[in-house]
Design a protein around this motif. Structure first.
Motif, PDB file in Angstrom:
ATOM      1  N   ASP A  97      -0.719 -37.153  26.398  1.00 42.72           N
ATOM      2  CA  ASP A  97      -0.450 -36.855  27.988  1.00 42.72           C
ATOM      3  C   ASP A  97      -0.609 -38.355  28.682  1.00 42.72           C
ATOM      4  O   ASP A  97       0.503 -38.229  29.518  1.00 42.72           O
ATOM      5  CB  ASP A  97      -1.397 -36.213  28.492  1.00 42.72           C
ATOM      6  CG  ASP A  97      -1.191 -34.610  27.747  1.00 42.72           C
ATOM      7  OD1 ASP A  97      -0.278 -34.044  27.636  1.00 42.72           O
ATOM      8  OD2 ASP A  97      -2.183 -33.848  27.529  1.00 42.72           O
ATOM      9  N   ASP A  98      -1.388 -38.984  28.392  1.00 41.77           N
ATOM     10  CA  ASP A  98      -1.325 -40.255  29.245  1.00 41.77           C
ATOM     11  C   ASP A  98      -0.338 -41.340  28.816  1.00 41.77           C
ATOM     12  O   ASP A  98      -0.503 -42.359  29.355  1.00 41.77           O
ATOM     13  CB  ASP A  98      -2.816 -40.908  29.221  1.00 41.77           C
ATOM     14  CG  ASP A  98      -3.227 -41.443  28.038  1.00 41.77           C
ATOM     15  OD1 ASP A  98      -2.589 -41.086  26.849  1.00 41.77           O
ATOM     16  OD2 ASP A  98      -4.342 -42.005  27.902  1.00 41.77           O
ATOM     17  N   THR A 125      -4.693 -31.933  19.273  1.00 39.09           N
ATOM     18  CA  THR A 125      -3.683 -32.352  19.885  1.00 39.09           C
ATOM     19  C   THR A 125      -2.543 -32.108  19.179  1.00 39.09           C
ATOM     20  O   THR A 125      -1.363 -31.885  19.598  1.00 39.09           O
ATOM     21  CB  THR A 125      -3.890 -33.931  20.458  1.00 39.09           C
ATOM     22  OG1 THR A 125      -4.041 -34.387  19.247  1.00 39.09           O
ATOM     23  CG2 THR A 125      -4.811 -34.055  21.432  1.00 39.09           C
ATOM     24  N   ALA A 126      -2.658 -32.101  17.571  1.00 41.50           N
ATOM     25  CA  ALA A 126      -1.500 -31.961  16.769  1.00 41.50           C
ATOM     26  C   ALA A 126      -1.009 -30.279  17.048  1.00 41.50           C
ATOM     27  O   ALA A 126       0.229 -30.007  16.861  1.00 41.50           O
ATOM     28  CB  ALA A 126      -1.770 -31.933  15.266  1.00 41.50           C
ATOM     29  N   PRO A 177       0.114 -39.000  17.485  1.00 38.85           N
ATOM     30  CA  PRO A 177       0.239 -37.620  17.538  1.00 38.85           C
ATOM     31  C   PRO A 177       0.678 -36.889  16.388  1.00 38.85           C
ATOM     32  O   PRO A 177       1.871 -37.431  15.820  1.00 38.85           O
ATOM     33  CB  PRO A 177       0.950 -37.324  18.862  1.00 38.85           C
ATOM     34  CG  PRO A 177       1.401 -38.770  19.455  1.00 38.85           C
ATOM     35  CD  PRO A 177       0.938 -39.885  18.538  1.00 38.85           C
ATOM     36  N   GLY A 178      -0.194 -35.987  15.852  1.00 37.28           N
ATOM     37  CA  GLY A 178       0.014 -35.283  14.703  1.00 37.28           C
ATOM     38  C   GLY A 178       1.572 -34.486  14.393  1.00 37.28           C
ATOM     39  O   GLY A 178       1.759 -33.800  15.495  1.00 37.28           O
ATOM     40  N   THR A 179       1.899 -34.751  13.369  1.00 33.03           N
ATOM     41  CA  THR A 179       3.254 -34.000  13.301  1.00 33.03           C
ATOM     42  C   THR A 179       3.372 -32.877  12.071  1.00 33.03           C
ATOM     43  O   THR A 179       4.485 -32.164  11.934  1.00 33.03           O
ATOM     44  CB  THR A 179       4.450 -35.044  13.229  1.00 33.03           C
ATOM     45  OG1 THR A 179       4.261 -35.977  11.802  1.00 33.03           O
ATOM     46  CG2 THR A 179       4.612 -36.027  14.111  1.00 33.03           C
ATOM     47  N   LEU A 180       2.489 -32.893  11.078  1.00 37.54           N
ATOM     48  CA  LEU A 180       2.486 -32.141  10.156  1.00 37.54           C
ATOM     49  C   LEU A 180       2.684 -30.947  10.355  1.00 37.54           C
ATOM     50  O   LEU A 180       3.285 -29.789   9.777  1.00 37.54           O
ATOM     51  CB  LEU A 180       1.307 -32.405   9.011  1.00 37.54           C
ATOM     52  CG  LEU A 180       1.668 -33.667   8.326  1.00 37.54           C
ATOM     53  CD1 LEU A 180       0.391 -33.847   7.204  1.00 37.54           C
ATOM     54  CD2 LEU A 180       3.030 -33.570   7.425  1.00 37.54           C
ATOM     55  N   THR A 181       1.712 -30.254  11.206  1.00 34.11           N
ATOM     56  CA  THR A 181       1.709 -28.800  11.540  1.00 34.11           C
ATOM     57  C   THR A 181       3.200 -28.383  12.269  1.00 34.11           C
ATOM     58  O   THR A 181       3.873 -27.268  11.861  1.00 34.11           O
ATOM     59  CB  THR A 181       0.924 -28.779  12.928  1.00 34.11           C
ATOM     60  OG1 THR A 181      -0.576 -29.102  12.351  1.00 34.11           O
ATOM     61  CG2 THR A 181       0.916 -27.270  13.385  1.00 34.11           C
ATOM     62  N   LEU A 182       3.826 -29.378  12.952  1.00 36.26           N
ATOM     63  CA  LEU A 182       5.089 -29.178  13.494  1.00 36.26           C
ATOM     64  C   LEU A 182       6.271 -29.147  12.594  1.00 36.26           C
ATOM     65  O   LEU A 182       6.994 -28.204  12.308  1.00 36.26           O
ATOM     66  CB  LEU A 182       5.679 -30.140  14.498  1.00 36.26           C
ATOM     67  CG  LEU A 182       6.999 -30.059  15.070  1.00 36.26           C
ATOM     68  CD1 LEU A 182       7.224 -28.868  15.737  1.00 36.26           C
ATOM     69  CD2 LEU A 182       6.975 -31.281  16.085  1.00 36.26           C
ATOM     70  N   THR A 211       4.211 -33.678  25.115  1.00 34.82           N
ATOM     71  CA  THR A 211       2.602 -33.954  25.122  1.00 34.82           C
ATOM     72  C   THR A 211       1.894 -32.648  24.660  1.00 34.82           C
ATOM     73  O   THR A 211       2.461 -31.526  24.972  1.00 34.82           O
ATOM     74  CB  THR A 211       2.291 -34.657  26.170  1.00 34.82           C
ATOM     75  OG1 THR A 211       2.315 -33.585  27.273  1.00 34.82           O
ATOM     76  CG2 THR A 211       3.116 -36.106  26.638  1.00 34.82           C
ATOM     77  N   PRO A 212       0.819 -32.839  24.312  1.00 32.23           N
ATOM     78  CA  PRO A 212      -0.003 -31.600  24.125  1.00 32.23           C
ATOM     79  C   PRO A 212      -0.159 -30.631  25.565  1.00 32.23           C
ATOM     80  O   PRO A 212      -0.216 -29.372  24.923  1.00 32.23           O
ATOM     81  CB  PRO A 212      -1.326 -32.089  23.927  1.00 32.23           C
ATOM     82  CG  PRO A 212      -1.242 -33.473  23.027  1.00 32.23           C
ATOM     83  CD  PRO A 212       0.043 -34.165  24.116  1.00 32.23           C
ATOM     84  N   SER A 213       0.164 -31.362  26.516  1.00 30.78           N
ATOM     85  CA  SER A 213      -0.084 -30.230  27.635  1.00 30.78           C
ATOM     86  C   SER A 213       1.466 -29.778  28.458  1.00 30.78           C
ATOM     87  O   SER A 213       1.303 -29.041  29.315  1.00 30.78           O
ATOM     88  CB  SER A 213      -0.887 -31.040  28.619  1.00 30.78           C
ATOM     89  OG  SER A 213      -0.314 -32.068  29.175  1.00 30.78           O
ATOM     90  N   GLY A 214       2.462 -30.298  27.929  1.00 29.78           N
ATOM     91  CA  GLY A 214       3.575 -30.026  28.430  1.00 29.78           C
ATOM     92  C   GLY A 214       4.907 -30.924  28.067  1.00 29.78           C
ATOM     93  O   GLY A 214       4.910 -31.742  27.139  1.00 29.78           O
ATOM     94  N   VAL A 215       5.961 -30.468  28.751  1.00 24.58           N
ATOM     95  CA  VAL A 215       7.388 -31.116  28.202  1.00 24.58           C
ATOM     96  C   VAL A 215       7.928 -31.699  29.462  1.00 24.58           C
ATOM     97  O   VAL A 215       7.779 -31.220  30.567  1.00 24.58           O
ATOM     98  CB  VAL A 215       8.220 -30.150  27.731  1.00 24.58           C
ATOM     99  CG1 VAL A 215       9.670 -30.626  27.426  1.00 24.58           C
ATOM    100  CG2 VAL A 215       7.794 -29.322  26.440  1.00 24.58           C
ATOM    101  N   ARG A 216       8.158 -32.959  29.260  1.00 25.21           N
ATOM    102  CA  ARG A 216       8.691 -33.825  30.515  1.00 25.21           C
ATOM    103  C   ARG A 216      10.386 -33.952  29.867  1.00 25.21           C
ATOM    104  O   ARG A 216      10.498 -34.641  29.143  1.00 25.21           O
ATOM    105  CB  ARG A 216       8.172 -35.048  30.724  1.00 25.21           C
ATOM    106  CG  ARG A 216       8.648 -35.874  31.857  1.00 25.21           C
ATOM    107  CD  ARG A 216       8.116 -35.619  33.166  1.00 25.21           C
ATOM    108  NE  ARG A 216       8.650 -36.228  34.071  1.00 25.21           N
ATOM    109  CZ  ARG A 216       8.216 -37.189  34.641  1.00 25.21           C
ATOM    110  NH1 ARG A 216       6.805 -37.481  34.464  1.00 25.21           N
ATOM    111  NH2 ARG A 216       8.727 -38.079  35.568  1.00 25.21           N
ATOM    112  N   ARG A 217      11.482 -33.538  30.948  1.00 26.34           N
ATOM    113  CA  ARG A 217      12.563 -33.896  30.603  1.00 26.34           C
ATOM    114  C   ARG A 217      13.012 -34.902  31.607  1.00 26.34           C
ATOM    115  O   ARG A 217      12.696 -35.122  32.669  1.00 26.34           O
ATOM    116  CB  ARG A 217      13.436 -32.378  31.017  1.00 26.34           C
ATOM    117  CG  ARG A 217      12.815 -31.417  30.073  1.00 26.34           C
ATOM    118  CD  ARG A 217      13.859 -30.568  29.892  1.00 26.34           C
ATOM    119  NE  ARG A 217      13.700 -29.358  28.690  1.00 26.34           N
ATOM    120  CZ  ARG A 217      14.268 -29.472  27.694  1.00 26.34           C
ATOM    121  NH1 ARG A 217      14.833 -30.363  27.411  1.00 26.34           N
ATOM    122  NH2 ARG A 217      13.793 -28.534  26.894  1.00 26.34           N
TER     123      ARG A 217
END
Length: 186
Positions: A154-155, A13-14, A43-48, A175-181
């Protein structure tokens, strides 16, 4: 839900979250991003964070103050982080370098916020410490208008969360599956 995630779930998920967030125009054009280091099952942030630094973005990370306000320091890679336990609470990872002051966040082009949930209006449910409520109030007082983005699973985008008079909406949830604006004030 977060307590049931495995180490593999957190890694997957990260990576997905970072991919979605890096595609945001708000981050693609940002010179400075205020973010945070995820802990536990957040939700993991280090990769980002590392990907933003690789792009040449200046990444600011919070330092929790005794009154729950936030100071800021610059992220210079995972090795620049120190683990700090604040009282009986969860240990946080904070930047080891120079402190820039609580107002440093007002120079950010985007602010990535932690949360437990966000509703369809963009109202974010935090952990209850008020640290990010102070950040949002500081931005408002300074007339700063960075993109406000919450990072969630996501949930965790739900119909409605409890709201206090001081709460301010975010502009997007990643979220891992998308962006909600949720809209951006003019």
């Amino acid at each position: 839900m977060r307590s049931r995630l495995t180490a593999d779930d957190l890694r997957e998920t990260a990576a997905a979250l970072a991919g979605r967030a890096l595609g945001l125009p708000e981050l693609a054009h940002a010179g400075t991003v205020a973010a945070y280091v995820s802990v536990g099952s957040e939700p993991g942030t280090l990769t980002l964070l590392d990907a933003l630094c690789a792009r040449g973005v200046r990444v600011l990370l919070p330092v929790l103050l005794p009154d729950n306000d936030l100071d800021w320091g610059v992220y210079e890679g995972e090795a620049s982080l120190v683990r700090v336990r604040h009282g009986g609470r969860m240990a946080l990872y904070e930047p080891a370098g120079e402190r820039l002051g609580p107002d440093a966040v007002t120079g950010a082009d985007a602010v990535l916020l932690p949360g437990l949930a966000v509703d369809t209006r963009g109202m974010r449910l935090g952990r209850g410490g008020g640290s990010y409520d102070r950040v949002l109030a500081r931005l408002e007082r300074a007339g700063a208008h960075p993109a406000l983005v919450v990072l969630l699973y996501d949930d965790e985008v739900v119909g409605r969360v409890p709201e206090e008079p001081h709460d301010r909406p975010v502009h997007a949830a990643v979220t891992p599956s998308g962006v909600r604006r949720f809209g951006r004030p003019s």
